[in-house]
Write a protein that holds these residues in place. Sequence first.
Motif: not given
Lengths: 492, 361
Positions: B47-49, B52-56, B87-91, B287-290
């Motif tokens: 989930q961590f990885v 990172a990709l999702g938030s990017y 990460f925290l929100h999803r956790f 946008y796919t990546v903002y």
Amino acid sequence: MTPGHIEFPIIGAKWFIGLTALSHIVVASLAIGFAFIVTAAQIVGYLTRDRSCDLVAKQVQLLHVCVYNIGTIVAVGFIFGLSGLFPQFWSQLFVHQFWTLMLEELLFFMLATTLSLHYFFWDRLWGHKKMHIFLGALLTPFFLLQFYLINGIGSFMLTPGFAEGQASLSQGILGWDKQAFYNPSFLMLTLHRAFVNFSYGGFMVAGLCGWQLFKKHPENVAGAYEKAGRLSFTLGFMAFLTLPVIGYFYAHVIKYEANEAFVNLMWGRGDIIAGGIDWWWVKHLAVAAIFGMTMNYFWRQRKEPQALLSVPGIMVASISLFYLMFYLAMGMIMTYAFFWWMVFTAIGGALLARHRRHYHGGSPRALFTTVAIFSLLTVVLGGYAREAARPRFVDRISHYDSIYVPHERQPYLMLPIGPDEIPAPPAEPVKTPEPVRLIRQKCISYHTLERVKNYRAADWPLIVRQMRAYGLRLSTLEETMIVDYLESGEPY
Amino acid sequence: MAQFGFFLGEVIFLFFFYYLTWDKLRDRKRLHIFLGCVAAMFTLSVQFVWDALGSYMLTPSAALPMINQPVAWSTAAFFNPGFPFLFLHRFFGNLSYVMLLAGGIFAVCALRTKEAEQKEYWSFASRVTFPLGFLAFFAMPLIGWGYASVIQQHAPVAFHAIMGGHVSLHFTVKMVLAGTMVLLGSAWLFAGRKHLWLRLAVTAGLILTLLVFLAHPPLRALTESPTVWFAGLAAIFTALLLSLWLFAPRLKERHEFWQWTKLAIGLLAFSAFLIGGFVRERSRSPYTVYGEIVKPEVEEREADRFLFYGKCLGCHAPGELKKPRAADWRERVAIERQRPELDLTDEQATRVVRYLEDDYR
């Protein structure tokens, strides 16, 4: 502008792909074999009302669940690796066969759910045995369909056939290219891999049963393992017997559709040789050893007509003769050293099997485990040889560049660079001179090149004319080219 | 590649070392629990990885490398501003919705089982999982507030899209679902006089939620006065807490109604989770990546909308623009362009006008 690429530490990009692909193939092939063996054992158990068969089937299915999990995750690593290390090649292959791969994904889903339901509901569906067996039997066609699809893509990489992606080039990007999918070696690869999987699965199940026989079990459980081991071993061997025939025709297709790969295989060139070892030879040595061991097993079985799945001695002798002829034919194409190595290895395998059975008091347990290990070795080396036979990509953005040149691409495939910035295609590999190619192709259809090299006569025009008289198909121009080249004394 | 390693570790520990050894390690329970923890750590690493990709994709702090400059790793991109919050929100979100849903399913199982022992087991399982899931939820408003602030700063157009833009309706639905879940769940946790610490924890969670709401500016749809906003919120939360402490304990906890309600709460949490993910992904459209990669199938209207949000919603609320104060949007935009802080080219002005004429008639 030079295209950059990611370096994979220590082992490099090529070996990472090779390792993940081969690891996946090892377990995926096993999964196909397991699915088939589980259904066979369940049906036998149901028809004979023998619970021991069902017990073994359940054990094997648990292993199947384990290897399926690992196989799937390794496949994820393989896809990750291809996406990052060979982005151009992989994205274009994916676009080229998009719908094929989407169907593949659907089959993954069907397989995962069916396999889970079949194993985890084994006891709950006890009262609905026919339905449960049917559920398990669905796995084999699902698997076969899945690797049917993958073979279309895998064989395209070796024998592109019509032309690389021509349908997509002329009609726009379709996500499906029938001519590329049904390429010349597709059928042979599919048949070969299907029977390899059945054979490999059968030998591995027999090996696992053999492993269990080393442990202490109650008599009825040990009997069940022995019975299941013999059944699987025989099924595996039946599939194993088809492989030389299919393999011969497969090689025949490669000879005409991917000549360089054929030459690499037969004469040990290119990446087939790694670390100074011809791995295709090693694979065949393993096959010969398996053959010797299985022959010893069935030869001994003939004395026990009451034993499960025994075969008459004449059949064992006939099969041995068939294999001898097969190796003779291979020796004629390659070198006779190959023939002798195979014969001696097969004899060595038979002697080893004899020794191991005596040592273990007549139990086939050690034989089963040894054959399983050799079977695993052949699958790994066979996969390696097939992929390594192909000339390697010189540049990471290579091979597929001939298909989608920028102005012909669909807009969403466009890269954010101008046409003049596209890196130049890799240099064409040095082509084999035409006379050399002719000598290699024409002469080895009838005898080894050693005969040509050992020939001391200087009258090449006469010899070549004699060969034509024997039936060699050669045009006058080709004859002149061959004679001129042979007279020049240049190497070939 | 790290993700591949984590996947592999997850499967090996979860299935091989934890599930298949359950009975064999019966006498070595600590070891078995440890193996389960290792499996959980691998899952969390996966989930961590992904986060990172999702938030990017929503708050990229580093520009996308060119096609001929593969980097394979970018610390700045991986640890982008939105990453810790996502990460925290999803956790906590995962923990909450899974526990609530599991608690609801266990409650219904208890209701439908006839064997007394089984009934007791399911009830126990539900009583454990449901409160844990409910308490985990109270971390969400606080983390969500921080996440929204980061989005506002690093992806302002996505923020506008959520707060009044094209995904505001979905966001509102999500908040309503979460609100309903909190009301029903709190009532159950106070019913039948449960442990005092549990009631105190819920009270603390509700007060924390109130503080987050108080930090939020007044919702223009309700009021524009901060005083009314503060007073209204304080009154609502006080009434809620009083009701919970005074009346809810009189409710019978084991009533059939509560078992089905718990399942409904679990489904509400799951729905809120799904809609939350949709809102996050849809907010950065087209946008796919903002700000970096536009989706291939982008429509003209979507591109215009992004421009409009970026240029206009910093000063104007979407609702305000709906008022037809100016009949001619072209004239209105021309006036706005005279303001020195608005940097709008002719081409952009044409697109903004086109969007307004189509969507704010």
